[in-house]
Design an enzyme around this catalytic site. Structure first.
Site, PDB file in Angstrom:
ATOM      1  N   HIS A  48      50.431  -5.682 -43.893  1.00  0.00           N
ATOM      2  CA  HIS A  48      50.444  -4.935 -45.156  1.00  0.00           C
ATOM      3  C   HIS A  48      51.246  -5.696 -46.212  1.00  0.00           C
ATOM      4  CE1 HIS A  48      50.722  -1.098 -47.565  1.00  0.00           C
ATOM      5  NE2 HIS A  48      51.797  -1.724 -48.012  1.00  0.00           N
ATOM      6  N   GLU A  49      52.411  -6.198 -45.821  1.00  0.00           N
ATOM      7  CA  GLU A  49      53.260  -6.913 -46.792  1.00  0.00           C
ATOM      8  C   GLU A  49      52.653  -8.270 -47.169  1.00  0.00           C
ATOM      9  OE1 GLU A  49      55.354  -5.206 -48.222  1.00  0.00           O
ATOM     10  OE2 GLU A  49      55.249  -3.563 -46.780  1.00  0.00           O
ATOM     11  N   HIS A  78      50.395  -7.946 -50.095  1.00  0.00           N
ATOM     12  CA  HIS A  78      51.076  -7.986 -51.394  1.00  0.00           C
ATOM     13  C   HIS A  78      51.400  -9.427 -51.799  1.00  0.00           C
ATOM     14  CE1 HIS A  78      51.292  -3.708 -51.765  1.00  0.00           C
ATOM     15  NE2 HIS A  78      52.062  -3.537 -50.701  1.00  0.00           N
ATOM     16  N   GLU A 129      48.553   0.150 -52.726  1.00  0.00           N
ATOM     17  CA  GLU A 129      48.920   0.514 -51.360  1.00  0.00           C
ATOM     18  C   GLU A 129      47.681   0.736 -50.507  1.00  0.00           C
ATOM     19  OE1 GLU A 129      51.981   0.370 -50.075  1.00  0.00           O
ATOM     20  OE2 GLU A 129      52.486  -0.423 -52.054  1.00  0.00           O
TER      21      GLU A 129
END
Length: 661
Positions: free
Chosen positions: A171-172, A175, A256
């Site tokens: 997930h990170e 980003h 998100e």
């Protein structure tokens, strides 16, 4: 949506951010002027003359002071965050995890981050631990992928399985790869600025509370006026907090959802990020949320985190994150119940230094067979022209083997990681003697270690050498800037030892410069909106890729290189490049190539994929991408701060490293 489309969208979001910031400033200025007008009437009792009772310039001065506070706060905070990800992680109370840590949970986290970095083809981010936070949460921060950091809470380590931890890290990484981080760091500065009024009001309240009373005949004492002025500004400051919530909600919620989907794509396992989010739900109890962050800066940083950092009293439009149940439904395609999140029973190991004592005199490969020595002959960008690449670090057997223990320890130690870089540059014969003399004079601590590690590097498959640089990145980032400058200066000397620069040297130097130079990780202005603005630079880079991709032993070498150039030119037809734009070997000087990369790095986000597509077309002759072609494409991508395309990443994944926790 591609990385570059995401970057373009981030720029569009930045315009939205500027608009909302302007609205917040206007609202605050109006509120401050209204509050000061009421206080003026309270002090001097002029309730009927209204505007005629105020001194000349009263509202202008109020407005200027308000704008100075907001603008000054934004500039100060932006300056404080000039170091990007590290500054943000420290602001959140993070502690950087040493690459050589002996803590088993920290080691597991580093291994997951390293695996994700190698699969993504980017430098391994530094990893921070929010030691005091028992919740499940994480964030990524930085201005670009060359200086990104990943931070996780202690609860994330204690409560998640390895698969769930992979989901959180994936997930990170979304980003990092999708260009969200720069916008998020900008947002921290903006929010600090518009909340400065509340801080100023608090200072006025303290001043009014502790100052000496000085009553006169014209109204209430100044002490009381200052106290009420501070209270009014403190209340007005909550307009900034309100707009901060609006801005964060407008910018971060959809990102998100995208990051959750990317985590599933990266790990190919919805139970990873899905399980982590379900455990956040399982930890949520009453007013306490399972992703809650207790640090004083949590509100200011809340838009960065995986989950909501603070309980949200303003659901709906003002929430910084989508509802947890909605995120789970998008991941699984159906409603999912929360999971219990007890602390996992994980044994701990005492910290132990992974590198043996210098200078490794007793270590080595005593029982190993001798691998082929590194070959010094490589392509040069010198006056003699561009030779065909024959130098590759390691051997060409293609055998897959675990990373040797010596290298595994070296890439995690700041001192030894420098020796790894120097070892990758060692040549043969007279060149090697000259290079070792440089090391003994300028880096005596690494000289013996460099010779030892060169033997281990020589035994690695070809596709392992650049991933080795990615693994060493966190250790190298621990160096101070003077130490980094010294490393780069020694690298330049080692390269110049034979009075030419080879392909392998160019690739390594380009990557190191982008990651370690004084301005590495800083914002790069956009000067060119279209690829057509850089016609000669694009022609030079296409010529470079064409030279590297066609071996010199081909009988039709000249024609094949021109054909490769024209393939790339066709892929960017707007430039109308032709045969006469092709640069021969004598024209490919190192300064020209470096300048072309610097210019290309200032392209708009949506123009960069056109360049990479053209370069890939030049390298693609219909067969599998050669490792030398992948190397030069990887260097160019590092030079323009763009992720490597899948075809290049696949070349290195022929050597799949997965580390034992």
């Amino acid at each position: 949506m591609t990385f570059f489309e995401q970057q373009h969208q981030a720029r569009q979001e930045t315009r939205k951010l500027v608009f909302l910031f302007a609205l917040a400033v206007i609202a605050i200025v109006i509120a401050v002027n209204l509050a000061m007008a009421l206080l003026w009437n309270f002090k001097f009792g002029s309730h009927h003359e209204l505007l005629h009772s105020y001194p000349k310039g009263f509202f202008a001065i109020n407005t200027l002071i308000t704008l100075a506070l907001i603008g000054g706060g934004t500039l100060i905070q932006t300056f404080n965050l000039r170091d990007g990800g590290d500054a943000v992680a420290l602001m959140a109370g993070g502690r950087m995890i040493s690459p050589a840590t002996g803590d088993l949970q920290e080691r597991r986290l580093l291994n997951v981050v390293e695996e994700m970095a190698l699969a993504s083809g980017i430098a391994c981010p530094k990893v921070y631990l929010l030691e005091q936070e028992d919740s499940i949460n994480a964030f990524a921060a930085g201005y670009n992928q060359n200086e990104a950091v990943v931070a996780v809470t202690r609860g994330t380590l204690n409560r998640l399985t390895r698969d769930e931890l992979q989901g959180v890290v994936g997930h990170e990484f979304s980003h990092i790869l999708n260009g969200d981080m720069r916008l998020n760091v900008h947002l921290i500065g903006v929010l600090f600025g518009i909340q400065m009024i509340a801080g100023f009001g608090q200072q006025l309240m303290n001043f009014g509370r502790f100052s000496t009373s000085n009553r006169d005949d014209k109204g209430p004492p100044w002490q009381l006026v200052m106290l009420f002025a501070g209270l009014a500004l403190f209340v007005v400051g909550y307009i900034g907090i309100f707009f901060g919530r609006v801005i964060k909600s407008a910018v971060s919620r959809q990102r998100e959802f995208l990051a959750d989907a990317s985590a599933v794509q990266f790990t190919r396992n919805p139970e990873g990020i899905g399980g982590a989010l379900r455990k956040i739900g399982g930890l949520t109890d009453g007013k306490k949320i399972g992703s809650q962050i207790n640090h004083p800066n949590a509100e200011q940083l809340s838009h960065l985190f995986l989950g909501s950092a603070r309980p949200n009293l303003l659901d709906g439009w003002f929430a910084t994150h989508p509802p947890l149940m909605e995120r789970l439904k998008r991941i699984y395609g159906r409603s999912m119940s929360p999971l219990e999140a007890p602390e996992l029973q994980t044994p701990y190991a005492e910290h132990a230094e992974r590198m043996p004592d210098l200078p490794f005199a007793a270590a080595g490969f005593a029982g190993a067979g001798d691998g082929p020595a590194m070959q010094p002959s490589a392509p040069s960008f010198g006056a003699a022209g561009l030779a065909t690449p024959s130098l590759e670090f390691g051997n060409s057997s293609g055998n897959k083997s675990p990373l040797p223990a010596q290298l595994d320890g070296a890439v995690r130690n700041p001192v030894a990681a420098r020796a790894v870089i120097y070892a990758m540059l060692l040549g043969d014969g007279a060149e090697r003697d000259a290079q070792l003399a440089i090391l003994k004079a300028d880096a005596p601590q690494q000289a013996a270690m460099t010779t030892f590690l060169a033997e281990s590097i020589a035994r690695l498959p070809l596709s392992a050498r650049l991933p080795l640089v990615d693994l060493a990145a966190p250790a190298l980032w621990q160096l101070t800037q003077p130490e980094r400058d010294n490393l780069l200066a020694i690298v330049d000397q080692l390269i110049a030892a034979d009075s030419r620069i080879t392909l392998a040297e160019f690739v390594l130097q380009t990557i190191l410069t982008r990651r370690l130079a004084p301005r590495a990780g800083r914002l790069v202005p956009i000067r060119f909106n279209r690829l057509s603005d850089l016609g000669p630079d694009v022609a030079l880079l296409l010529s470079l890729v064409a030279h590297v991709s066609v071996p010199a032993d081909r009988t039709d070498m000249t024609a094949a290189r021109l054909t490769a150039f024209l393939r790339g030119a066709t892929a960017c037809s707007e430039l109308k490049l032709a045969s006469h734009d092709y640069c021969d070997g004598a024209s490919l000087s190192f300064p020209r190539v470096r300048q072309a990369l610097d210019n290309a790095n200032q392209l708009a986000p949506l123009a960069k994929p056109q360049l990479i597509k053209a370069l890939l077309a030049a390298a693609d002759d219909g067969n599998a991408l050669q490792l030398t072609s992948a190397d030069i494409l990887r260097a160019i991508c590092a030079g323009i701060e763009a992720p490597i395309p899948p075809a290049v990443a696949a070349t290195y994944q022929a050597y799949p490293w997965q580390f034992d926790d």
